[in-house]
Scaffold this motif. Structure first.
Motif, PDB file in Angstrom:
ATOM      1  N   SER A   4       0.869  -1.169   0.000  1.00 25.87           N
ATOM      2  CA  SER A   4       0.000   0.000   0.000  1.00 25.87           C
ATOM      3  C   SER A   4       0.909   1.223   0.000  1.00 25.87           C
ATOM      4  CB  SER A   4      -0.893  -0.001   1.238  1.00 25.87           C
ATOM      5  OG  SER A   4      -0.120   0.130   2.400  1.00 25.87           O
ATOM      6  N   LEU A  95     -17.262   0.607  -1.134  1.00 20.67           N
ATOM      7  CA  LEU A  95     -16.320  -0.229  -0.377  1.00 20.67           C
ATOM      8  C   LEU A  95     -17.021  -1.517   0.034  1.00 20.67           C
ATOM      9  CD1 LEU A  95     -14.611   2.250   2.128  1.00 20.67           C
ATOM     10  CD2 LEU A  95     -13.680   1.292   0.022  1.00 20.67           C
ATOM     11  N   ALA A  99     -13.787  -4.080   3.964  1.00 20.61           N
ATOM     12  CA  ALA A  99     -12.713  -3.106   3.675  1.00 20.61           C
ATOM     13  C   ALA A  99     -11.828  -2.938   4.913  1.00 20.61           C
ATOM     14  CB  ALA A  99     -13.328  -1.769   3.277  1.00 20.61           C
ATOM     15  N   ASP A 103      -8.417   1.748   4.850  1.00 20.10           N
ATOM     16  CA  ASP A 103      -9.128   2.359   3.718  1.00 20.10           C
ATOM     17  C   ASP A 103     -10.017   3.504   4.216  1.00 20.10           C
ATOM     18  OD1 ASP A 103      -8.035   0.567   1.919  1.00 20.10           O
ATOM     19  OD2 ASP A 103      -9.633  -0.911   2.229  1.00 20.10           O
TER      20      ASP A 103
END
Ligand SMILES: Nc1ncnc2c1ncn2[C@@H]1O[C@H](COP(=O)(O)OP(=O)(O)OP(=O)(O)O)[C@@H](O)[C@H]1O
Ligand SMILES: [Mg+2]
Length: 412
Positions: A4, A95, A99, A103
């Motif tokens: 990420s 989403l 999730a 996030d």
């Protein structure tokens, strides 16, 4: 290698109000815990503030793993939305239900974010300037929040856009923030699904706590004619353009909420942690008093995200925050609280309340028992001074509950 993109964490300095980059959060893979690294520039500047005095000691050069929330650090989780804001973000960004918390952290934006932390993808702090609605817009704000919670189209498109871009505050109920001069107020309206006038009840209870000499958040209740009932509660993490550092009790207890094991949700443990992070002894007693108050009024929604600590800049130390979200159960008289009143015990009795009194800083059990007896009288005597605004049926319910609680908690 990070899978990420790192998220930079910014802090508004409690002393100067300047925004600084305090560190970086990243996850290396779906199954890997997130890692937090204090920024070398932050460490080199020798700034004294750990963003989480329990779980993230101010040590540079090492990555601190996140042990809860599937790999998001507790204090970052504190700045994420709960049910209400998540629902808005899920709708806006499609989403999935599973999730990752990070996030929500990424998408919730910094406008109304709880406390003095903010996040972004640039190394240098970049915080949206937000024009909060003003007190004069209270009616419109309430109308829009209700339209959102009932999935109706916007009543006021600009307000809807603003509320959709500020979903970061926690809690389950629809809420928004408005500004009045230097003060910021959290606004929570009554809902169709409420079985009682919850905003009125919350306002009454916050006043009852304050009238009992406890440190409760200030609130105002509005209800004119057929307009919906609404409470606004003064935000203790905002003062003019300054955001104040806060941390939830869930984080201080290193406990996951919602979802984690209940073993760590505990008033006496929290009292000890307050002492460990430098809060004065009177905060431990204040916590004991709140525990007793919750027991008496039947607020069994006293979960670890409904308690917090706040960094007091002048005193240079953490303190217990004002009490917030204190609402008696409107349906039944609770027999237990959500947090333990003594080790392993959630049930409300004189015995359980006094069992761990030493951990709150009382000299001995006799000292605690005398304190409890005086507190029971104070809370009892404060009730008639604030009950006038309650509807007759609720007043009766709470008066009976108070009488029962006093019987239960007074020495035989
Ligand atoms: N007066 C306040 N000042 C600053 N922050 C606050 C204040 N009141 C609440 N908060 C923050 O906002 C969050 C949500 O507020 P609150 O608990 O009142 O909402 P709620 O939707 O009724 O919550 P719950 O889901 O626990 O019923 C709290 O967990 C806390 O982080
Ligand atoms: Mg709450």
């Amino acid at each position: 290698m990070t899978t990420s993109k790192p998220l930079y964490v910014y802090l508004q300095r409690p002393d100067t109000g300047e925004w600084v980059t305090v560190g970086r959060y990243a996850r290396r893979g779906e199954e890997e815990p997130g890692m937090f690294l204090y920024a070398p520039s932050y460490i080199d500047a020798r700034l004294p503030w750990s963003i989480d005095p329990v779980n993230l000691p101010l040590i540079g050069g090492i990555e601190h793993p996140a042990n809860r929330y599937r790999g998001l650090h507790d204090v970052l989780r504190d700045t994420c939305p709960d049910a209400w804001g998540r629902q808005l973000l899920q709708r806006e960004f499609q989403l999935p239900d599973n999730a990752h918390d990070s996030d929500y952290l990424r998408l919730a934006r910094n406008g109304d974010r709880w406390g003095a932390l903010a996040t972004g993808t640039s190394r240098k702090p970049s915080i949206d300037a937000l024009k909060s609605p003003k007190l004069q817009q209270l009616d419109g704000l309430v109308e829009e929040l209700l339209a959102m919670s009932e999935r109706r189209p916007p009543v006021d498109a600009r307000l809807r856009k603003l509320l959709m871009s500020t979903p970061s505050m926690g809690g389950a109920r629809p809420k928004g923030t408005l500004r009045d001069g230097k003060d910021y107020w959290l606004v929570k309206p009554i809902l169709q699904s409420d079985i009682a006038d919850i905003p009125r009840l919350e306002h009454f209870t916050l006043k009852w706590g304050a009238a009992s000499g406890l440190n409760f958040a200030r609130s105002v209740h509005h209800q004119v004619g057929n307009a919906p009932s609404v409470i606004r509660v003064l935000r203790f993490d905002r003062q003019d353009d300054t955001r104040r550092m806060v941390i939830s009790a869930a984080s201080l207890l290193s406990a996951e909420y919602p979802g984690g094991p209940r073993a760590g949700w505990s008033y006496p443990l929290l009292a000890q942690i307050l002492q460990r992070i430098g809060a004065p002894q009177r905060d431990q007693i204040e916590l004991f008093n709140r525990m007793v108050f919750n027991a008496i009024v039947g607020n069994d929604d006293d979960h670890p995200r409904n308690h917090a600590a706040i960094y007091e800049t002048e005193e240079k130390r953490w303190r217990l925050s004002p009490a917030f979200d204190v609402v008696p159960n409107p349906e039944m008289d609770p027999k237990a609280l959500t947090m333990q009143v003594s080790a392993g015990r959630f049930d409300i009795t004189r015995e359980t309340i006094l069992a761990d009194a030493l951990l709150f800083g009382f000299k001995d059990r006799r000292d605690a028992a005398l304190h409890l007896d005086a507190l029971l009288s104070t809370i009892r005597d404060a009730f008639p001074t604030v009950e006038a605004d309650l509807p007759v049926d609720v007043r009766r319910l709470l008066r009976d509950r108070l009488a029962n609680s006093l019987r239960e908690l007074t020495a035989a």
